[in-house]
Design an enzyme around this catalytic site. Structure first.
Site, PDB file in Angstrom:
ATOM      1  N   THR A 148       0.794  -0.988   0.140  1.00 31.51           N
ATOM      2  CA  THR A 148       0.009  -0.041   0.029  1.00 31.51           C
ATOM      3  C   THR A 148       0.877   1.420  -0.071  1.00 31.51           C
ATOM      4  O   THR A 148       1.549   1.511   1.122  1.00 31.51           O
ATOM      5  CB  THR A 148      -0.910  -0.042   1.193  1.00 31.51           C
ATOM      6  N   LYS A 166      -7.250   1.310  -3.300  1.00 31.13           N
ATOM      7  CA  LYS A 166      -6.702   0.760  -1.881  1.00 31.13           C
ATOM      8  C   LYS A 166      -6.821   1.570  -1.066  1.00 31.13           C
ATOM      9  O   LYS A 166      -7.502   1.286   0.099  1.00 31.13           O
ATOM     10  CB  LYS A 166      -5.150   0.164  -2.308  1.00 31.13           C
ATOM     11  N   LYS A 212      -1.258   6.668   8.836  1.00 29.69           N
ATOM     12  CA  LYS A 212      -0.330   6.853   7.690  1.00 29.69           C
ATOM     13  C   LYS A 212      -1.201   6.662   6.579  1.00 29.69           C
ATOM     14  O   LYS A 212      -1.367   7.387   5.893  1.00 29.69           O
ATOM     15  CB  LYS A 212       0.737   5.799   7.796  1.00 29.69           C
TER      16      LYS A 212
END
Lengths: 299, 299, 299, 299
Positions: A96, A172, A241
């Site tokens: 990711t 994603k 994050k």
């Protein structure tokens, strides 16, 4: 079955690599801390001393690392595999990372005759082990076709989003964001319920078995209901994050995200309260605390 | 099968009453505008001239009206059925009303020997017609037991939330709120996707078939993706009303709801832009417009 | 100097009435709890047993009550002064009430030949005692002209907003809202400062003596900086009431107010934490608490 | 009067440098685009070809550049002045940069025997020209003492925040943030007023002459009221930059800033609508547009 390099053997990468070994792939593996590679070596993988050593010129290499910085380091850093991969090679990135980095690396590889395929995954470690990941892919078609057999081994489905290397990562991070919205939404309503003497779990279960009878509500509902987040499946600071990847992508696209901002504030508050190493669902505690509830109490 | 009064023959009430007729119940029906009752009379229902005329002393009466004010009027108003219902009667309220009113009416009925059972429903008109409603109930146990056969006819499941008459309505308004959160969350991510050249429908379909493979995402995802909201299934101004029921309940419970506030601002903005009679999913347009997109354009 | 009725002798009303007495006005006073009137009677005011008894037909009556409900009760309630005020009378309402109620009462009075003048005030009790209130007025011109001498006694300035009886109250609730925005804004920045080892008071004082050298920052800055809110000048639960007047007016005008929503959530949280009887600046504690600071600690 | 280097001759730096010349300072100046330096050279300044050429070893150099990147480049970049400044030198940075960079540069200079003094300023170009800037300073005391005469020439006051080089910048970005809160708060209330037929300017002027009789409300109130933002005093895209400095500092300190998030969403939306080159007060347009008003219409 062509030989494959595999870089990044964390909670997700390790079971994925194991599945490839099980399917008969010859794997050369690399991890920053070599110790993690040991068990896989016992299972037949070949260890590499550097990222560059993990790849064959013109071959396929999978990256499953923690963040943008790590991906840049293993790819274009001093010991990175990028130059060695060369003409005809494929960098299959399943981590990711930001859509921006994906696009920059796609261009970087293209200049060298190699290709970048983005294929980030949805699912927690048990889903990785069971090869039940949902994969989203994007990148140049021919390259995606070549790695299709690999993706078949790793997931239950692959949904494609076209030729733009960044597209799969947009999907994603949007998906992770929608999950965080479920956590916050449930936190708010379960707290209203709790103050009306409705058992948190009962309300969560009702929704997860009717209107929202799907994996996310079924997995996260009981966690938010229980209000215990000390056993981390996905670290809260990593959730922050990912939230920032989302807000950065939104800002780059000039899209305000008021829900995104609320969730951001939740993450920042959780960090301020010392919960960075808890499970990311602990952002749900704010709704309780702001309502004056002892956040450790359960109905 | 005992005779039943039925008050409120709107988009939801009409098919519900029809199902009860079909199951063999003798129905006396009342609607503010008598015209709507005509077809049901043709199907065997007996019309009543006032709410009071629709009930039998000690009997069961179902209310499926628009809001708190309407419920108070048909129950305790000048022509209301409340006093006539009397000893042993049951007021089975299936409308979406405030938990506060449910509690006040429960006390009001108790003083008269009658009982109030809350049984609001999830599902749109087609689900009502197909008897596929999800019902949530709360109230005095003996009363709930007596109406169980009726609820079985109307829904696919009944989930109980205890003796507090207000509890079922808390769950109901929380559920509607969670749906509005799905609309807003999808609006934000589909807009980021759109600006990254990802087809809105493709992203919505991916989520609705994997992480969020459940009715709400499957029903609402395509609507939010399409960006057309002129054919109203559920009016936006009624969505605002439900949002306010949620925020009022939250304020009464002293629970801040930041997501609730964001959604509230969306509804208010949509009203300001003249969309009160559109489908409530039109709150999704704000995300597009604030991102500078022509909100009528689709990728 | 015409005789004047004065209804509502709270923290603000009492010093205002006293100033009118001091200026030579013959006052007939009414307060729900008669005890509060006693001292003013000693100063020359004439007590009234009911709101109606406080007015002269065709005279002027000032209302300075707590909220919409109280204003309706003293005006149109069973013992209200409204009918008695009659032809030529003036209802000078200086309380903070909703624009809606102001407009309804203006119409109600007009039907009876009397007039409603809105003249809410800015300033705390010491400003009321010092006749330093800022007054905003609206209503029919001739009526405003007649009460001008009274307003001159009570405040340092009167700013007029035209003929619409609701206008002055719109300005009043907007002003209170802007103050709450100052509290929240300062709370956020002082907390960032505190975590950077900058003394809260030092930062507040800098702003209040430069960019924001004006009464609100000078009065509220030190309070927000000190983080002690147990001595209430203006009760937090009344601040919530004013915030709701603002949000209701905004919703009626179809204006989303994201800052308004944030402040609302702060008030609701403060209520949930048991701070309803604290000073309203205690909404500033949330910023500290969400940042993980012990909210009682000061740098 | 010691000789001084001056780097960065933009809208702010140019009049500041001119004031130093006027006070008798010998200035060596540098600007990325040399053209801007020409007029100052005519006024007696000595041009430098590189940042390094602008400084004397052990001397004083003022930087007034656009952002973190520019500051790093002129200081530690290939042609930067940092190494040349050396033992006993002082870097007096008056630009608005991140507290983080200030701290890093302070450490960097300390290793070389030079000192970093932070002295960012509040005020627009006319205030710079009139030497009416409000300066906030922080850094090592002896160094601050040495530059005191310079700051006296440039501003009307200097408020000190201690030895931490980052502190002054924290105060600076907090101040800019508070201004953006004034813009948003006014935008919300003026819009509610406008929909109640209250002239925007009248309401803004009332507040700016009473509760908020201070420079920021007096300068910004009329701009927000007028709703015309095409003549940029401070570019909106730079306002977004400052907002991000604030949010980054807040996140580093683990302080959620809900007002900060709202303002951020406003900036992002304005960028999405193509207003990056307008005045930053144009974030006020969102409140109008979301309320369904033609944002170019004025009452």
């Amino acid at each position: 079955m062509e030989p494959v390099g595999f870089i990044g053997l964390g909670l997700m990468g390790e079971p994925m690599a194991r599945n490839l070994l099980g399917a008969g792939y010859a794997l050369t593996i690399y991890n920053r801390t070599a110790e993690k590679a040991r068990q896989l070596v016992g299972a037949g993988a070949k260890p590499a001393a550097t990222p560059a050593d993990a790849v064959q010129p013109g071959g396929v290499v999978i990256t499953m690392v923690a963040d943008d910085r790590a991906l840049e380091e293993v790819t274009t850093g001093p010991q990175g595999f990028g130059e060695r991969l060369g003409q005809g090679g494929i960098h299959l990135c399943m981590a990711t990372v930001s859509p921006d980095l994906a696009r920059r690396l796609a261009a970087w590889h293209e200049e060298r005759g190699s290709r970048y395929v983005a294929a980030p995954v949805f699912g927690r470690p048990p889903a990785a082990a069971a090869a039940k990941l949902w994969i989203v892919s994007s990148g140049v078609s021919a390259a995606k076709q070549r790695v299709q057999p690999i993706l078949k081994v790793l997931g239950q489905s692959t949904s494609d989003f076209g030729e733009d290397a960044g597209a799969a990562n947009v999907v994603k991070i949007c998906g992770n964001f929608l999950i965080s919205c479920v956590i916050e939404g449930l936190a708010e309503v379960l707290t209203v319920g709790q103050k009306n003497d409705i058992e948190r779990r009962a309300m969560a279960d009702f929704f997860a078995s009717t209107l929202f009878a799907c994996p996310i509500y079924q997995n996260y509902g009981p966690m938010v209901a229980a209000g215990r987040f000390d056993q981390a499946g996905f670290l809260l600071r990593l959730g922050l994050k990912d939230n920032k990847l989302m807000l950065d992508a939104a800002e780059n696209a000039a899209v305000p995200m008021p829900f995104g901002s609320v969730v951001h504030d939740r993450f920042v508050s959780a960090i301020g309260r010392g919960r960075g190493e808890w499970d990311w669902t602990a952002i749900a505690l704010n709704a309780s605390e702001e309502a004056g509830l002892d956040s450790t109490a359960k109905p």
